[in-house]
Write an enzyme that holds these catalytic residues in place. Structure first.
Site, PDB file in Angstrom:
ATOM      1  N   GLU A   4      42.648  32.927  36.418  1.00  0.00           N
ATOM      2  CA  GLU A   4      41.902  31.931  35.638  1.00  0.00           C
ATOM      3  C   GLU A   4      42.539  30.546  35.735  1.00  0.00           C
ATOM      4  O   GLU A   4      42.570  29.784  34.773  1.00  0.00           O
ATOM      5  CB  GLU A   4      41.817  32.381  34.166  1.00  0.00           C
ATOM      6  CG  GLU A   4      41.074  33.687  34.000  1.00  0.00           C
ATOM      7  CD  GLU A   4      41.273  34.348  32.640  1.00  0.00           C
ATOM      8  OE1 GLU A   4      42.221  33.954  31.923  1.00  0.00           O
ATOM      9  OE2 GLU A   4      40.513  35.253  32.306  1.00  0.00           O
ATOM     10  N   GLU A  20      35.977  40.234  36.320  1.00  0.00           N
ATOM     11  CA  GLU A  20      36.156  40.705  34.955  1.00  0.00           C
ATOM     12  C   GLU A  20      34.796  40.770  34.270  1.00  0.00           C
ATOM     13  O   GLU A  20      34.270  39.770  33.800  1.00  0.00           O
ATOM     14  CB  GLU A  20      37.111  39.803  34.169  1.00  0.00           C
ATOM     15  CG  GLU A  20      38.556  39.901  34.639  1.00  0.00           C
ATOM     16  CD  GLU A  20      39.542  39.202  33.711  1.00  0.00           C
ATOM     17  OE1 GLU A  20      39.147  38.851  32.578  1.00  0.00           O
ATOM     18  OE2 GLU A  20      40.700  39.006  34.120  1.00  0.00           O
TER      19      GLU A  20
END
Length: 610
Positions: free
Chosen positions: A165, A224
């Site tokens: 991220e 995810e």
């Protein structure tokens, strides 16, 4: 997109498909972290993944446990990542390997080791040279242990993702190149592609279109896909309703996509390892011990209704189009047992506990990470006690409110508690006489694991007392500091102590209480109900289960059977406030009343970033 995803040689992509060993592959993956599940249960979880239609398991690697102090590496027991990967391969699963160095994961400081914070100028997740050198040392020890497990060498690892991220944190793209190059020195990286994170197809459709616009060669991959969410102390137990879960999973499969379900099996934040979140305009929010996540497999690895729907959807929409018409039989849930209520009759008062330790003297109340402890690399986790003799006075003041939660005592009497919601740095103690004892017990409640773009908080996550402490504006200069990390050396001193008292019920903490659970036959999984206790940690047979706290939402601590033994099992409880005379072992968790939503609270994590 939110991730950079690299193959390890055997996995490539073409015409929008993954290609493995020359054949198209759709990746149906579930996340399970080896460090959140006892090793004896890894195979059970792998087999339940296979029975749900998954072909891949994904795991992070927690740098802060593998290298808790510089150059001291640990890959034993629950940290045996090589054995985890090897077993996954034996059970017919591919592996996606995510070695960080930053992992987020609702894990203390996103998996980075706290000793980095001893450097006052540290800039983590950047090309700051000391940080890069530390990453190199870790990777140079970690990666050679698993290189032969890459698919290109006949092993199960088909892909690697470094960092995590990153675009939601920084625009220093060169750092991603640096980390990849560091890893590539010891591991084969080939193709790289963008992937997405999202909780619903409303987000997913947009991100899939972006991937296709970038290149029709890129496969559609959700790195995810969130089937649930995690919990914070003092807030409701969260969940994602099954219709919303079904819609997203079906949408990904209907689009021809691959996925990694984060989490498929959450497990437990054992010990002090639960992380926390912080967002501008809000406040610090620490995570609970249970990492159940409302996932398809529960914290204890049990089959849930969400698992059964996932199995049906994956078979119908993902496998039957490939000619696969059946799945392996679902393994049974492991047995649970309610061992009942037992008396907690013995305790050590806090004075006695401290007498077993050698304090560190200091002219100032040093932060955990700056403490002259463990060859000068500080204290990583747990509690820290600051003790001083003070003169007559009334008002105690702090430069900054201690992190994260501080109990203030004068002559053993608790005067107040300060935490992340406190705003007043001054405390009226009443009239204190000369020679009084001041004690400040500070709990590190977990370093923040995720922050917003542009924030510097990652580099400021030091715990304890920062700055000075004053009494009536006069700085207190002589301190005795006790690092309470509840590691084996400290536990050994408790075992040797002969000054246990009784009874414990109603005695004010801090204290360490002790009891014994007798088991006549082979142990079963159980759940420790801490009703009647206030706040603290529980250690079973020298294994730190984690925190309990009456603010909830969770009231139980999961005890996997492999942590128990036939015969006598020692239970130690560090209670910070008020004790109870009993504990109960029950056969089901009490995670709090679930607030089920149609969409997870993903506003606090990115669904996309560049």
């Amino acid at each position: 997109m939110t991730e950079v995803y690299c193959s390890t040689g055997a996995l490539t992509f073409k015409d929008g498909n993954f290609i493995l060993d020359g054949k198209p592959l759709r990746i149906f993956s579930g996340t399970m972290h080896y460090f959140r599940v006892v090793p004896a249960y890894w195979r059970d979880r792998f087999r339940k993944m296979r029975a749900c239609g998954l072909n891949t398991v994904e795991t992070y690697v927690p740098w802060n446990l593998h290298e808790e102090y510089p150059g001291e590496f640990n890959y034993s027991g629950i940290l045996d990542v090589r054995e985890f990967i090897r077993q996954a391969g034996e059970e017919g699963l591919f592996v996606i390997f995510r070695p960080g160095p930053y992992i987020c994961a609702e894990w203390d400081w996103g998996g980075m080791p706290s000793w980095l914070l001893k450097d006052p100028d540290i800039k983590v997740r950047s090309n700051y040279p000391p940080y890069v050198e530390a990453v190199k040392r870790f990777y140079n020890d970690l990666i050679p242990r698993i290189t032969d497990l890459q698919r290109s060498n006949g092993g199960p690892i088909i892909a690697v993702q470094v960092e995590n991220e990153f675009g939601s944190y920084s625009n220093e793209v060169d750092h991603l190149h640096t980390i990849r190059e560091v890893g590539q020195e010891v591991m084969t990286f080939q193709d790289a592609l963008p992937t997405a994170n999202f909780p619903s197809m409303e987000d997913g459709s947009k991100l899939f279109r972006m991937i296709r616009e970038w290149s029709p060669e890129f496969p559609l991959m959700v790195m995810e896909f969130w089937p649930g969410w995690f919990d914070h102390w003092g807030q409701p137990h969260k969940g994602l309703d099954i219709p919303a879960f079904e819609a997203c999973l079906s949408g990904v499969l209907d689009a021809g996509g691959s996925f990694n379900m984060y989490m498929f099996h959450g497990g437990t934040n054992f010990g002090f390892m639960a992380g926390a979140n912080y967002f501008e305009g809000s406040h610090y929010k620490p995570d609970v011990t249970s990492y159940d996540y409302d996932a398809p497999l529960s914290e204890a690895g049990d089959i849930t209704p969400k698992y059964m729907r996932a199995r049906e959807i994956i078979l119908e929409k993902g496998l039957k189009p490939q000619g696969i018409t059946s799945l392996p039989e679902i393994p049974p849930n492991l047995p649970k047992k309610a061992y009942g209520k037992i008396e907690v009759s013995q305790y050590l008062d806090f004075r006695t506990v401290l007498s077993l330790m050698t304090p560190i003297t200091s002219t100032e109340p040093a932060l955990m990470e700056n403490l002259d402890y463990h060859q000068g690399y500080g204290q990583c986790f747990g509690y820290i006690l600051y003790q001083a003799e003070i003169q007559a006075g009334t008002e105690l003041s702090f430069t900054d409110i201690p992190k994260d939660r501080a109990q203030v005592f004068v002559n053993g009497e608790e005067k107040t508690v300060l935490d992340w919601l406190s705003t007043d740095k001054k405390i009226n103690l009443g009239q204190i006489s000369d020679g009084s004892s001041l004690e400040i017990l500070v709990e590190n409640h977990g370093r923040v694991n995720y922050i917003e773009y542009g924030s510097n908080r990652f580099n400021e996550e030091r715990k304890g007392i920062c700055g000075s402490v004053k009494l009536d504006e006069k700085e207190i200069k002589q301190w005795r500091i006790f690092p309470l990390d509840f590691k084996s050396k400290f536990l050994d001193s408790l075992h040797r102590c002969s000054n246990w008292k009784s009874p414990v019920e109603g005695v004010r903490g801090p204290l360490v209480a002790k009891t014994t659970l007798h088991i006549d036959s082979s142990p079963c999984d159980t759940f420790l109900d801490m009703k009647g206790w206030n706040k603290g940690i529980v250690i079973v047979n020298n294994f730190n289960l984690g925190r309990y706290w009456k603010v909830g939402p969770t009231r139980t601590l999961y005890i996997p059977a492999p942590l128990l033994k036939q015969g006598q099992n020692e239970i130690l409880i560090f209670e910070q406030h008020e004790s109870c005379g009993t504990v109960s072992f029950i056969d089901a968790p009490l995670l709090g009343e679930k607030v089920v939503t149609k969409e997870v609270d993903s506003a606090c994590y990115p669904t996309e970033s560049v």
